[in-house]
Design an enzyme around this catalytic site. Structure first.
Site, PDB file in Angstrom:
ATOM      1  N   LYS A   9       0.827  -1.202   0.000  1.00 24.88           N
ATOM      2  CA  LYS A   9       0.000   0.000   0.000  1.00 24.88           C
ATOM      3  C   LYS A   9       0.872   1.267   0.000  1.00 24.88           C
ATOM      4  O   LYS A   9       2.095   1.180   0.197  1.00 24.88           O
ATOM      5  CB  LYS A   9      -0.920  -0.049   1.228  1.00 24.88           C
ATOM      6  N   TYR A  49     -12.332  -2.677  -3.105  1.00 26.21           N
ATOM      7  CA  TYR A  49     -12.839  -2.711  -1.724  1.00 26.21           C
ATOM      8  C   TYR A  49     -14.365  -2.712  -1.652  1.00 26.21           C
ATOM      9  O   TYR A  49     -14.932  -2.311  -0.630  1.00 26.21           O
ATOM     10  CB  TYR A  49     -12.269  -1.528  -0.935  1.00 26.21           C
ATOM     11  N   ASN A 112      -1.760  -0.054   7.471  1.00 30.05           N
ATOM     12  CA  ASN A 112      -1.245  -1.408   7.753  1.00 30.05           C
ATOM     13  C   ASN A 112      -0.448  -2.016   6.601  1.00 30.05           C
ATOM     14  O   ASN A 112      -0.266  -3.225   6.526  1.00 30.05           O
ATOM     15  CB  ASN A 112      -2.367  -2.325   8.231  1.00 30.05           C
ATOM     16  N   HIS A 115      -1.896  -5.377   1.535  1.00 31.85           N
ATOM     17  CA  HIS A 115      -3.143  -6.118   1.334  1.00 31.85           C
ATOM     18  C   HIS A 115      -2.807  -7.523   0.861  1.00 31.85           C
ATOM     19  O   HIS A 115      -1.900  -7.699   0.050  1.00 31.85           O
ATOM     20  CB  HIS A 115      -4.003  -5.426   0.260  1.00 31.85           C
ATOM     21  N   GLU A 126      -9.659 -10.443  -7.426  1.00 31.45           N
ATOM     22  CA  GLU A 126      -8.750  -9.300  -7.258  1.00 31.45           C
ATOM     23  C   GLU A 126      -7.581  -9.342  -8.241  1.00 31.45           C
ATOM     24  O   GLU A 126      -7.169  -8.298  -8.751  1.00 31.45           O
ATOM     25  CB  GLU A 126      -8.239  -9.267  -5.810  1.00 31.45           C
TER      26      GLU A 126
END
Ligand code: IDP
Ligand code: MG
Length: 150
Positions: A9, A49, A112, A115, A126
């Site tokens: 990310k 998402y 965080n 993913h 995805e």
């Protein structure tokens, strides 16, 4: 062979942790079968998402993932989804054990770092959002027989 989608990310890229994260994933024996740097736009973020559309953090999540470039990876191997999730750790870095990527490098749930697809069905969906079929390369390595009992 099972395949999963990994995203480093924006915070992972900005904090120069891309190499470290890639290295951990690659050393597990999982094989990199797709790799690119991209700047996610709002449509792509919302599609990726979609399951979280009703959550209170959805707007912030979309802004975060669109805020700077990310690295998208397809990783292949037996149980690639479960194995990569265990290397990544739990969603909240505070609860993620030492030795996991989020546990070692993250402090907050909204930053965080990475993913990883949560299920094989999610992974298939995805991977096809982030990669064209022509961008996925399945290949052999001379070390395959040292990683897997073939
Ligand atoms: P996962 O990434 O571990 O699969 P999900 O529950 O699918 O976790 O949530 C997707 C992403 O949404 C998380 O990685 C995190 O970036 C963000 N997120 C999840 N829960 C929260 C929260 O309570 N506050 C802020 N962001 C959250
Ligand atoms: Mg998830």
């Amino acid at each position: 062979m099972e395949r999963t989608l990994i995203l480093i990310k924006p915070d992972g890229v900005q904090r120069s942790l891309s190499g470290e994260i890639l290295s951990r994933l690659e050393k597990s024996g999982l094989k990199i079968t797709g790799l690119k740097l991209l700047h996610v736009d709002e449509n792509l973020a919302k599609e990726h998402y979609a399951e979280h559309v009703d959550k209170p953090f959805f707007g912030d999540l979309v802004s975060y993932i669109c805020s700077a470039p990310i690295i998208a990876l397809a990783l292949s191997g037996p149980n690639a989804v479960e194995k990569s999730r265990s290397l990544i750790g739990t969603t909240n870095p505070l609860e993620s054990p030492p030795g996991t990527i989020r546990g070692d490098y993250g402090l907050e749930i909204s930053r965080n770092l990475i993913h990883g697809s949560a299920s094989v069905d999610d992974a298939n969906r995805e991977v096809s959002i982030f990669f064209d079929k022509s961008e996925i390369i399945d290949y052999e390595k001379s070390t395959d027989g040292w990683v897997l009992e073939l």
